[in-house]
Design a protein around this motif. Structure first.
Motif: not given
Length: 365
Positions: A14, A16-17, A19, A38-41, A46, A88-89
């Motif tokens: 995993a 931040g950018t 997966f 990752s769609n961490g935002n 996510c 980062n996520l």
């Protein structure tokens, strides 16, 4: 330990950018990994990405997986699979029951840890620890090390502790959260401010006045004379980082007393880090009355250096008399610890650790 186990565990790297999803059996990756943003935002996207990734991996497997196991950024309640507020996520805020979410969707146990823990576990079971014990056995020694400290140097300063084959998690799942140690050179700061990617970049800029956007790899190449820059400042940057690292290791291993293995991207510059590390480990503390004592009870050896490795393996024991008898007993007054670079590679050690942790937990049931 699990190199012949045929059970399959699905894993996740995993970032931040991105997966990266995969699966392991018998300590080997058995599918081509799948990489997804990752769609961490966005929490919904996510979580959807995780379902999509693990589902795609599952379809590639020759048989059903027995668990999902992976490292995930903290802070987190790893034991219960709940992720806290991440930088980062950023979609993960306020507590997200990630383990329960995946367990409900896939119907199999889910184990989440931090990368430092899993790195240490992988190296303890299949990397550094068995190699050190193999060295000792081949040298005719009966000494067996059972404890290991794993240190990862990268974006942050991570760690893990393995005690007698078991990953030590602590009562709150917060054991070996070594990033909260102090920076030896500037104690008002945490250790990550002295030894991490950002620390290397900042220190070189301050020492050299070079304001280019340089990576630790660039700074290492400057130290090597392979790239234009201030060679003296580059080498001093790693020397300062090594001093901070050495003090942190001394503090950790004073409690654990085991082999120390170091991984992470920054170790590419170990030739400039390790001399300062070893000076710290084998240094002294001052007493108020003016005397000095050893920094640690153990003598430290860098096992990737031939001379140090030979000194680590040489016998320092002698026979002493049992009082009031003619009998003798063997006594070794030199306590030894070894520092060694990762034997599996950081990513592979984390993957092995995730695999082994899942199977070990399942075997307890």
């Amino acid at each position: 330990m699990y190199q012949f186990d045929k059970r399959i565990v699905m894993t996740l790297d995993a970032g931040g950018t991105n997966f990266v999803f995969s699966a392991i059996r018998s300590n080997e990756e058995i599918v081509e990994p799948i990489t997804l943003p990752s769609n961490g935002n966005n929490l919904e996207k996510c979580l959807e990405t995780m379902v999509t990734g693990f589902t795609a991996i599952k379809l590639k497997l020759p048989e059903a997986p027995v668990a999902i196991s992976f490292a995930f950024p903290g802070p987190a309640d790893y034991v219960n699979g709940i992720i806290g507020d991440l930088k980062n996520l950023p979609a993960f805020q306020g507590g997200v029951a990630l383990g329960a979410f995946l367990r409900k969707h896939f119907g199999i146990p889910v184990f989440i840890n931090n990368d430092g823990d899993l790195f240490a576990y992988g190296e303890a079971l299949a990397g550094a620890l068995p190699e050190v014990n193999r060295m000792l056995q081949e040298a005719g020694k009966n000494k067996v090390y059972k404890n290991l400290v794993g240190i990862t140097l990268g974006t942050g300063f991570g760690g893990g502790v393995v005690r007698d084959g078991e990953l030590f998690l602590g009562d709150n799942g917060a054991a070996a959260e070594v990033w909260v140690l102090r920076d030896k050179r500037q104690p008002v700061y945490g250790v990550e401010e002295g030894i991490s990617i950002r620390a290397i970049k900042r220190e070189y800029a301050q020492l050299s006045g070079d304001l280019r956007m340089l990576s630790p790899k660039d700074i290492f190449e400057i130290a090597e004379g392979k790239q234009a820059g201030n060679m003296v400042a580059a080498r001093e940057t790693f020397n300062h980082a090594g001093e901070v690292l050495g003090e942190a290791i001394a503090s950790i291993n004073a409690v654990v007393d085991g082999i120390v293995v170091i991984g992470g991207g920054i170790i590419a510059a170990y030739k400039y880090l390790i001399p300062a590390v070893m000076r710290e480990l084998n240094g002294t503390l001052e007493m108020y009355e003016g005397t000095s004592v050893d920094r640690m009870e153990m003598k430290a050896f860098f096992l990737d250096d031939v001379a140090d490795r030979d000194a680590f393996l040489v016998s320092t024991s002698r026979r002493i008399m049992v009082p009031g008898t003619t009998e003798t007993i063997e006594y070794d007054s030199v306590k030894k610890m070894g520092v060694i670079m990762t034997r599996l590679g950081t990513s592979k050690a984390i993957a092995f650790g995730a695999y082994a942790f899942a199977l070990n937990e399942l075997d307890k049931c």
